[in-house]
Design an enzyme around this catalytic site. Structure first.
Site, PDB file in Angstrom:
ATOM      1  N   SER A  25       1.050  -1.138  -0.119  1.00 29.72           N
ATOM      2  CA  SER A  25       0.007  -0.032  -0.044  1.00 29.72           C
ATOM      3  C   SER A  25       0.936   1.413  -0.027  1.00 29.72           C
ATOM      4  O   SER A  25       2.133   1.188  -0.112  1.00 29.72           O
ATOM      5  CB  SER A  25      -0.892  -0.006   1.315  1.00 29.72           C
ATOM      6  OG  SER A  25      -0.004   0.310   2.383  1.00 29.72           O
ATOM      7  N   TYR A  58      -2.857   0.663  -3.416  1.00 33.61           N
ATOM      8  CA  TYR A  58      -3.929   1.184  -2.771  1.00 33.61           C
ATOM      9  C   TYR A  58      -3.691   2.076  -1.528  1.00 33.61           C
ATOM     10  O   TYR A  58      -2.608   1.741  -1.014  1.00 33.61           O
ATOM     11  CB  TYR A  58      -4.924   0.112  -2.249  1.00 33.61           C
ATOM     12  CG  TYR A  58      -4.132  -0.971  -1.225  1.00 33.61           C
ATOM     13  CD1 TYR A  58      -4.395  -0.701   0.246  1.00 33.61           C
ATOM     14  CD2 TYR A  58      -3.609  -2.108  -1.638  1.00 33.61           C
ATOM     15  CE1 TYR A  58      -3.822  -1.434   1.165  1.00 33.61           C
ATOM     16  CE2 TYR A  58      -2.887  -2.794  -0.798  1.00 33.61           C
ATOM     17  CZ  TYR A  58      -3.182  -2.564   0.604  1.00 33.61           C
ATOM     18  OH  TYR A  58      -2.511  -3.561   1.585  1.00 33.61           O
TER      19      TYR A  58
END
Length: 126
Positions: A25, A58
């Site tokens: 992430s 993400y």
């Protein structure tokens, strides 16, 4: 018909951390997430201005007000602390809404604090 349009952009943020062994992430200061209308776990495209790398990951929440931009997991090999990044997300917009769609474009200072918010990219001139 739906078109994929720019939804959000955080422009020229500075990488503050790279955590290779974190779960993955990109941790983004929660103030910047709010300003850009990016939610936790939303797919983001990251473009490294300094080395030309482009990757998809993400977003996760970084400490609010910290200026944190932490590139994590294997993506940490695509950035170094101090690199300037553009973080973008996209949305599927129905054809009837394309003309009125307005992205959130967040501009920051050297400490990754929001200094400007725009809703369009100016026409590029010669």
């Amino acid at each position: 018909m739906f078109r994929t349009l720019l939804k959000s952009k955080i422009h020229r943020v500075k990488t503050t951390q790279c955590e290779l062994h974190y779960e993955g992430s990109c941790a983004i200061d929660e103030d910047l997430l709010d300003a850009a209308n990016i939610v936790e776990n939303e797919q983001v495209h990251i473009w490294n201005i300094d080395n030309g790398e482009r990757f998809v990951t993400y977003a996760i929440k970084g400490q609010r007000g910290s200026g944190m931009i932490s590139v994590n997991g294997s993506a940490a090999r695509r950035a170094a602390v101090g690199d300037l990044l553009i973080i973008a997300s996209f949305a599927q917009v129905h054809e009837t809404d394309v003309a009125t769609h307005q992205p959130q474009l967040v501009f920051v200072d050297d400490a990754n604090r929001q200094v400007e918010l725009r809703h369009h990219v100016p026409t590029q001139q010669l």
